[in-house]
Each structure stands twice: as structure tokens, then as C-alpha cells.
Design an enzyme around this catalytic site. Structure first.
Site, PDB file in Angstrom:
ATOM      1  N   HIS A  99       0.799  -1.229   0.000  1.00  0.00           N
ATOM      2  CA  HIS A  99       0.000   0.000   0.000  1.00  0.00           C
ATOM      3  C   HIS A  99       0.827   1.272   0.000  1.00  0.00           C
ATOM      4  O   HIS A  99       0.270   2.374  -0.130  1.00  0.00           O
ATOM      5  CB  HIS A  99      -0.975  -0.002   1.182  1.00  0.00           C
ATOM      6  CG  HIS A  99      -2.308   0.601   0.842  1.00  0.00           C
ATOM      7  ND1 HIS A  99      -3.450   0.368   1.586  1.00  0.00           N
ATOM      8  CD2 HIS A  99      -2.698   1.428  -0.161  1.00  0.00           C
ATOM      9  CE1 HIS A  99      -4.469   1.027   1.053  1.00  0.00           C
ATOM     10  NE2 HIS A  99      -4.039   1.683   0.004  1.00  0.00           N
ATOM     11  N   ASP A 122      -9.991  -0.402   3.919  1.00  0.00           N
ATOM     12  CA  ASP A 122      -8.795  -0.971   4.530  1.00  0.00           C
ATOM     13  C   ASP A 122      -9.058  -1.318   5.987  1.00  0.00           C
ATOM     14  O   ASP A 122      -9.838  -0.642   6.666  1.00  0.00           O
ATOM     15  CB  ASP A 122      -7.668   0.073   4.445  1.00  0.00           C
ATOM     16  CG  ASP A 122      -6.273  -0.500   4.610  1.00  0.00           C
ATOM     17  OD1 ASP A 122      -6.107  -1.489   5.343  1.00  0.00           O
ATOM     18  OD2 ASP A 122      -5.333   0.062   4.012  1.00  0.00           O
ATOM     19  N   HIS A 124      -6.733  -0.957   8.085  1.00  0.00           N
ATOM     20  CA  HIS A 124      -5.801  -0.072   8.776  1.00  0.00           C
ATOM     21  C   HIS A 124      -6.011   1.379   8.332  1.00  0.00           C
ATOM     22  O   HIS A 124      -6.497   1.633   7.230  1.00  0.00           O
ATOM     23  CB  HIS A 124      -4.359  -0.494   8.479  1.00  0.00           C
ATOM     24  CG  HIS A 124      -4.094  -1.949   8.733  1.00  0.00           C
ATOM     25  ND1 HIS A 124      -4.269  -2.908   7.749  1.00  0.00           N
ATOM     26  CD2 HIS A 124      -3.704  -2.598   9.853  1.00  0.00           C
ATOM     27  CE1 HIS A 124      -3.976  -4.100   8.263  1.00  0.00           C
ATOM     28  NE2 HIS A 124      -3.642  -3.948   9.533  1.00  0.00           N
ATOM     29  N   ASP A 126      -3.420   3.590   8.073  1.00  0.00           N
ATOM     30  CA  ASP A 126      -2.253   3.961   7.253  1.00  0.00           C
ATOM     31  C   ASP A 126      -1.897   5.430   7.387  1.00  0.00           C
ATOM     32  O   ASP A 126      -1.592   6.117   6.406  1.00  0.00           O
ATOM     33  CB  ASP A 126      -2.502   3.597   5.784  1.00  0.00           C
ATOM     34  CG  ASP A 126      -2.556   2.092   5.554  1.00  0.00           C
ATOM     35  OD1 ASP A 126      -2.102   1.342   6.434  1.00  0.00           O
ATOM     36  OD2 ASP A 126      -3.054   1.668   4.494  1.00  0.00           O
ATOM     37  N   HIS A 139       4.240   1.153   4.151  1.00  0.00           N
ATOM     38  CA  HIS A 139       2.871   0.864   3.707  1.00  0.00           C
ATOM     39  C   HIS A 139       1.837   1.238   4.762  1.00  0.00           C
ATOM     40  O   HIS A 139       0.637   1.256   4.467  1.00  0.00           O
ATOM     41  CB  HIS A 139       2.716  -0.608   3.272  1.00  0.00           C
ATOM     42  CG  HIS A 139       2.586  -1.601   4.385  1.00  0.00           C
ATOM     43  ND1 HIS A 139       1.993  -2.839   4.205  1.00  0.00           N
ATOM     44  CD2 HIS A 139       2.977  -1.572   5.680  1.00  0.00           C
ATOM     45  CE1 HIS A 139       2.026  -3.518   5.341  1.00  0.00           C
ATOM     46  NE2 HIS A 139       2.611  -2.775   6.246  1.00  0.00           N
ATOM     47  N   ASP A 227      -7.441  -1.975  -0.173  1.00  0.00           N
ATOM     48  CA  ASP A 227      -6.500  -2.955   0.364  1.00  0.00           C
ATOM     49  C   ASP A 227      -7.284  -4.238   0.598  1.00  0.00           C
ATOM     50  O   ASP A 227      -8.321  -4.225   1.271  1.00  0.00           O
ATOM     51  CB  ASP A 227      -5.911  -2.420   1.674  1.00  0.00           C
ATOM     52  CG  ASP A 227      -4.801  -3.277   2.236  1.00  0.00           C
ATOM     53  OD1 ASP A 227      -4.879  -4.517   2.105  1.00  0.00           O
ATOM     54  OD2 ASP A 227      -3.862  -2.715   2.824  1.00  0.00           O
ATOM     55  N   ASP A 229      -6.859  -6.495   2.556  1.00  0.00           N
ATOM     56  CA  ASP A 229      -7.033  -6.876   3.953  1.00  0.00           C
ATOM     57  C   ASP A 229      -8.216  -6.149   4.595  1.00  0.00           C
ATOM     58  O   ASP A 229      -8.560  -6.398   5.748  1.00  0.00           O
ATOM     59  CB  ASP A 229      -5.749  -6.703   4.767  1.00  0.00           C
ATOM     60  CG  ASP A 229      -5.354  -5.255   5.052  1.00  0.00           C
ATOM     61  OD1 ASP A 229      -6.222  -4.366   5.053  1.00  0.00           O
ATOM     62  OD2 ASP A 229      -4.152  -5.010   5.280  1.00  0.00           O
ATOM     63  N   GLU A 272      -1.960  -5.070  -1.990  1.00  0.00           N
ATOM     64  CA  GLU A 272      -1.633  -6.022  -0.925  1.00  0.00           C
ATOM     65  C   GLU A 272      -2.049  -7.459  -1.222  1.00  0.00           C
ATOM     66  O   GLU A 272      -2.201  -8.268  -0.304  1.00  0.00           O
ATOM     67  CB  GLU A 272      -2.215  -5.568   0.422  1.00  0.00           C
ATOM     68  CG  GLU A 272      -1.634  -4.249   0.946  1.00  0.00           C
ATOM     69  CD  GLU A 272      -0.215  -4.346   1.505  1.00  0.00           C
ATOM     70  OE1 GLU A 272       0.333  -5.473   1.576  1.00  0.00           O
ATOM     71  OE2 GLU A 272       0.352  -3.283   1.858  1.00  0.00           O
TER      72      GLU A 272
END
Length: 300
Positions: A99, A122, A124, A126, A139, A227, A229, A272
Site C-alpha cells: 500500500h 482498509d 488499517h 495507514d 505501507h 487494500d 485486507d 496487498e
């Protein structure tokens, strides 16, 4: 939706984090049939190939920013490619790679969109910097960089200063947020729909509210940074930082369909995908299926 001129750009980089293999993500997504799927919808698709990523060992080493030189070099190239793609009035579709590549994508888009809206799908936030990051993995920093915070070699990619405004950002699916990121989210008043909101309100309400929020900001374009994830690892096992309790496969298709129906999307990236950690390329397959929903695929 209208038929688009889509430019697909691969960024085979895994230097923004520690687990090798995500550099093969663009190849895995192509192997899963991304180009053919988008062409079947009716779009004109040109695969522009991959940008060149140098060996990190030959570039600058920084004590708190892992593989800084390699990330700067790759993101600078990507920024230029995205800028050129939009100049040609084509739709940039970026395939990662980790990312950290979003630093380059957003820098390239900033040349053309002065009030860009961003949907960050996402697990996260980030939003770390070298000072707040527990790992030094870049990332986990692209949104902070895009807002003008962080090492100047990162924030100066594609031109100095911030590339997006905090008030034009929406995060969807967050469930693993570091303490420094929580403080920044509160300080900047960033719109976040965590899994709590998705569970409580439902994805339909979340997407409706997110799109209305961006419209109220009078954004001149919307970029999706997805992303894999963000989804629950039951659906996307091939990611480097899986977090249980994520968005479901069906909720994700609904989100992509609603974003497509809104007619505001101007660019997208999928990141990712790590085939080394995957099972029978299932994560790349999910990425391609979501691309289909995002870009107008329908059952009838």
C-alpha cells in the site's frame, strides 16, 4: 456505465513492509483475468505493464523508514505515470504491490484534482509517520504522507506539500489502528467507518452516507484505494497483515456496486495481494471480482 479507456499500471513492490511476495501481486491479479473481465464489460483496456522497481539494497537506508529509497523511487515513477494517464483522459487502474504505492498514485492525481475525494477501504488507517510507526513500514504511512506529514522525500513526491485534504477522506473497514493514528484521526476530524459502524448500520447505509459526505465536500473526483485486507481473511487469505472480523465478500460487492452507481469514481487501485501467502490465487480472484462490480459488471 459509460465505456472507459482504462490504463492498467502494475507496481511490483514489496519494500513498504517486511513480508516478501506482494511484489507478485500485479501478476497474480492479471493471471486471475483482470484485463479480460474489464474488456467483457465493454471497456477499452490497455495493460501498460509494470513500473521498474529497483533493488532496495542499492538505495538509501533510513533508521526509521524501511527501504525509503526504493519506495521513493517507485512512487515517483508511479506519480508520473498516473499524471500522464489522466492527461490522456484515461482511467488509471493501479495494481499493487504493497500500500505504499498509494503515495505515488495520490501524488499523480493531485496534478489534476484540486479537491479529490478518497475512499480508503482498509483494515488499517495507514496514517503513521516515522515518529509514530511501531514498525517503520511505509505501507502504514501513505495517508499521512498524502496529507503532507512525514519525511520530505515522501511528501515531495510529485511536488511539495499535501496532495489530499483530511476532510475529503473516508476510511471504510478500519479495525486495527495504532495510537498515533487515533490521535491524528481525532485531530483532523477524519471520517472513519469502522467495523462497528458497518455491523451496526449495514454497508448500504455506510456507503450512502460516505458518498453523500464526499458530495457535500464538492469533490472534483473520487479515488478508491482498496487494500484486500479490508475484507475478512476468510475471503482474502493472501495478504500480509490480515485482521479477523473484516468486511464480507457480499458487503464488498455491494460497496463497489454503490460506488459504481454513484458515477463519481475517477481512479482506483487494488493492493496487498500476496500470492505467496494465498490459496489457489483466491485473493487475486476476489480482487478481480470486485473490479468487475466497481466498473459496471451486472448479472442482467
Amino acid at each position: 456505465m459509460e465505456n472507459l479507456q482504462i490504463s492498467v499500471i502494475g507496481v511490483p513492490i514489496d519494500f513498504g513492509q517486511m513480508r516478501r511476495g506482494v511484489d507478485m501481486g500485479p501478476s497474480a491479479i492479471r493471471y486471475a483475468g483482470a484485463i479480460e473481465r474489464l474488456e467483457a464489460i465493454g471497456h477499452t483496456v490497455k495493460d501498460e505493464g509494470d513500473i521498474y522497481v529497483s533493488n532496495a539494497a542499492q538505495l538509501e537506508v533510513h533508521p526509521k523508514l524501511r527501504n525509503l529509497g526504493a519506495v521513493v523511487e517507485a512512487c515517483t515513477q508511479l506519480s508520473n505515470r498516473v499524471k500522464e494517464t489522466v492527461e490522456q483522459k484515461k482511467f488509471p487502474l493501479i495494481l499493487g504491490g504493497d500500500h505504499s504505492i498509494a503515495i505515488g498514485t495520490l501524488a499523480g492525481l493531485a496534478h489534476h484534482y484540486k479537491n479529490l475525494g478518497v475512499i480508503w477501504y482498509d483494515a488499517h488507517a495507514d496514517m503513521n509517520t516515522a515518529e509514530t510507526s511501531p514498525s517503520g513500514n511505509i505501507h502504514g504511512m501513505p495517508l499521512a504522507v498524502a496529507m503532507g506529514m512525514g519525511h520530505e522525500k515522501l511528501t515531495n513526491i510529485g511536488g511539495s506539500g499535501a496532495k489530499i485534504k483530511p476532510e475529503n477522506l473516508v476510511i471504510i473497514g478500519a479495525r486495527s489502528v495504532d495510537e498515533g493514528e487515533k490521535a491524528l484521526i481525532k485531530e483532523k476530524g477524519i471520517k472513519v467507518y469502522s467495523m462497528h459502524e458497518i455491523d451496526r448500520l449495514g454497508m448500504t447505509a455506510v456507503m450512502k452516507d460516505a458518498l453523500e459526505y464526499l458530495a457535500s465536500r464538492n469533490v472534483d473526483g473520487v479515488h478508491l484505494s482498496l487494500d484486500l485486507d479490508g475484507l475478512d481473511p476468510l475471503h482474502t487469505p493472501g495478504v500480509g497483515t490480515p485482521v479477523p472480523g473484516g468486511i464480507t465478500y457480499r458487503e464488498s460487492h455491494l460497496a463497489m456496486e454503490m460506488l459504481q452507481e454513484s458515477g463519481v469514481l475517477t481512479s482506483a487501485e487494488f493492493v496487498e495481494v500476496n500470492p505467496v501467502l494465498d490459496t489457489k490465487n483466491s485473493t487475486a480472484n476476489v480482487a478481480v471480482e470486485l473490479m468487475g462490480s466497481l466498473l459496471g459488471e451486472s448479472l442482467v
